[in-house]
Motif scaffolding. Structure first.
Motif, short mmCIF file in Angstrom:
data_model
loop_
_atom_site.label_atom_id
_atom_site.label_comp_id
_atom_site.label_asym_id
_atom_site.label_seq_id
_atom_site.Cartn_x
_atom_site.Cartn_y
_atom_site.Cartn_z
N LYS A 41 50.82 74.05 35.85
CA LYS A 41 50.49 74.16 34.43
C LYS A 41 51.69 73.86 33.54
CE LYS A 41 46.46 77.17 34.81
NZ LYS A 41 46.24 76.88 36.23
N SER A 42 52.86 74.31 33.94
CA SER A 42 54.05 74.03 33.12
C SER A 42 54.40 72.55 33.18
CB SER A 42 55.23 74.88 33.59
OG SER A 42 55.56 74.61 34.94
N THR A 43 54.23 71.94 34.35
CA THR A 43 54.50 70.50 34.49
C THR A 43 53.53 69.69 33.63
OG1 THR A 43 55.32 70.82 36.75
CG2 THR A 43 54.68 68.59 36.12
N ASN A 44 52.26 70.07 33.67
CA ASN A 44 51.26 69.37 32.85
C ASN A 44 51.52 69.58 31.36
OD1 ASN A 44 49.95 68.36 35.10
ND2 ASN A 44 48.44 70.00 35.18
N ALA A 45 51.97 70.77 31.01
CA ALA A 45 52.28 71.05 29.61
C ALA A 45 53.41 70.16 29.11
CB ALA A 45 52.65 72.53 29.44
N ILE A 46 54.44 69.99 29.94
CA ILE A 46 55.57 69.12 29.57
C ILE A 46 55.11 67.68 29.43
CG2 ILE A 46 57.78 68.19 30.38
CD1 ILE A 46 58.21 70.98 31.72
N ALA A 47 54.25 67.24 30.36
CA ALA A 47 53.74 65.87 30.30
C ALA A 47 52.94 65.64 29.02
CB ALA A 47 52.88 65.59 31.53
N LEU A 48 52.15 66.62 28.63
CA LEU A 48 51.36 66.51 27.40
C LEU A 48 52.27 66.48 26.18
CD1 LEU A 48 48.36 68.83 28.22
CD2 LEU A 48 48.16 66.51 27.33
N TRP A 49 53.31 67.29 26.20
CA TRP A 49 54.25 67.26 25.08
C TRP A 49 54.88 65.88 24.95
CZ3 TRP A 49 59.62 66.55 25.76
CH2 TRP A 49 60.31 66.47 24.56
N LEU A 50 55.25 65.27 26.09
CA LEU A 50 55.85 63.94 26.05
C LEU A 50 54.88 62.93 25.43
CD1 LEU A 50 57.62 63.88 29.54
CD2 LEU A 50 58.73 63.91 27.30
N GLU A 51 53.61 63.04 25.82
CA GLU A 51 52.60 62.14 25.23
C GLU A 51 52.45 62.41 23.74
OE1 GLU A 51 51.00 59.54 26.60
OE2 GLU A 51 52.41 59.90 28.24
N SER A 52 52.50 63.68 23.37
CA SER A 52 52.40 64.05 21.96
C SER A 52 53.56 63.46 21.17
CB SER A 52 52.40 65.58 21.84
OG SER A 52 52.52 65.99 20.50
N ALA A 53 54.76 63.54 21.75
CA ALA A 53 55.94 63.01 21.06
C ALA A 53 55.87 61.50 20.91
CB ALA A 53 57.21 63.41 21.82
N LYS A 54 55.32 60.83 21.93
CA LYS A 54 55.16 59.37 21.84
C LYS A 54 54.16 59.00 20.75
CE LYS A 54 56.06 58.43 26.75
NZ LYS A 54 55.42 57.99 28.02
N ALA A 55 53.10 59.80 20.66
CA ALA A 55 52.06 59.49 19.68
C ALA A 55 52.54 59.66 18.25
CB ALA A 55 50.83 60.38 19.93
N SER A 56 53.38 60.67 18.04
CA SER A 56 53.86 60.92 16.69
C SER A 56 55.16 61.70 16.75
CB SER A 56 52.82 61.70 15.89
OG SER A 56 53.28 61.94 14.58
N PRO A 57 56.29 60.99 16.90
CA PRO A 57 57.59 61.67 17.04
C PRO A 57 57.96 62.55 15.86
CG PRO A 57 57.74 59.34 17.62
CD PRO A 57 56.40 59.54 16.99
N THR A 58 57.43 62.24 14.67
CA THR A 58 57.81 63.00 13.48
C THR A 58 56.70 63.92 13.00
OG1 THR A 58 57.05 61.18 12.06
CG2 THR A 58 59.37 61.18 12.71
N ASN A 59 55.68 64.12 13.81
CA ASN A 59 54.55 64.97 13.42
C ASN A 59 55.04 66.40 13.18
OD1 ASN A 59 52.20 66.57 13.30
ND2 ASN A 59 51.09 65.12 14.59
N GLY A 60 54.81 66.90 11.98
CA GLY A 60 55.27 68.24 11.65
C GLY A 60 54.60 69.33 12.47
N LEU A 61 53.45 69.03 13.06
CA LEU A 61 52.74 70.03 13.84
C LEU A 61 53.08 69.97 15.32
CD1 LEU A 61 49.23 69.74 12.13
CD2 LEU A 61 50.94 71.53 11.81
N SER A 62 54.00 69.09 15.70
CA SER A 62 54.41 69.00 17.09
C SER A 62 55.17 70.26 17.49
CB SER A 62 55.28 67.77 17.33
OG SER A 62 54.54 66.60 17.12
#
Length: 212
Positions: free
Chosen positions: A47-68
């Protein structure tokens, strides 16, 4: 928490936005903490590994997203991975399976490095002593397997984490194994000044300095 995770998964399936992926990463992290508390290390790691992978995808999608997620949130995910990997490594270590233990400890050390990059106050995730201990076991296992260079890198990080005389002595021992005698002497002399009564420190100090 499981229900929150289901809703977060549905949100990502409907719209894989940075915000939704960050939300799912958070719910997975929280589920991972629950798994760790139950002693289900494999689930906590997954679960922690998948969470990190999702965060990486989130950062790629919007590096400056204030809700990240904040850097501290991400650090907590790496801290959870490190904890699960360390405990899995200790299981192998205690069974005498040093190669499996080293693989876990090496991955744990990589997670710790990422944890230290973004963490604020560490008390709610990993204490300084815990971080040092994790690096220290990685150093010990590396040394047992004859990898002195890797043992030094891990022991150096253990000492940098807590600054203790014990870990400075461990670092001195690995330096000695690498033939870096002058550096080993400086390290053990510093450790001896901090704790002149510890038998392990005294023994290495006498070995290197030739003191009676």
């Amino acid at each position: 928490m499981a229900l929150a995770n289901e809703f977060a998964q549905m949100a990502v399936q409907t719209s894989p936005s940075a915000q939704n992926q960050a939300l799912l990463a958070t719910t997975l992290y929280n589920l991972g903490r629950e798994s760790l508390a139950r002693g289900d290390l494999a689930s906590a790691l997954e679960k922690s590994t998948n969470a990190i992978a999702l965060w990486l995808e989130s950062a790629k999608a919007s590096p400056t997203n204030g809700l990240s997620l904040s850097s501290n949130d991400v650090a907590k995910m790496h801290g959870l991975s490190a904890t699960a990997l360390f405990n899995l490594g200790m299981q192998s270590f205690n069974k005498g399976d040093l190669r499996s233990a080293l693989e876990r400890f090496t991955n744990e050390a990589n997670a710790l490095v990422e944890f230290q990059k973004g963490s604020g106050p560490q008390g709610d995730v990993l204490t300084t002593n815990e971080v040092a201990m994790m690096f220290s076991y990685a150093a010990e296992t590396s040394e047992k397997l004859g990898n002195a260079a890797q043992a030094y890198e891990f022991s150096r990080r253990a000492f940098e984490a807590d600054g203790s005389a014990f870990h400075q002595t461990q670092m001195a021992h690995t330096l000695l194994s690498l033939g870096r005698r002058d550096e080993a002497r400086a390290a053990v002399e510093s450790a001896f000044k901090k704790d002149p009564k510890d038998p392990q420190i005294v023994g290495l100090w006498k070995q290197i300095t030739g003191a009676p």
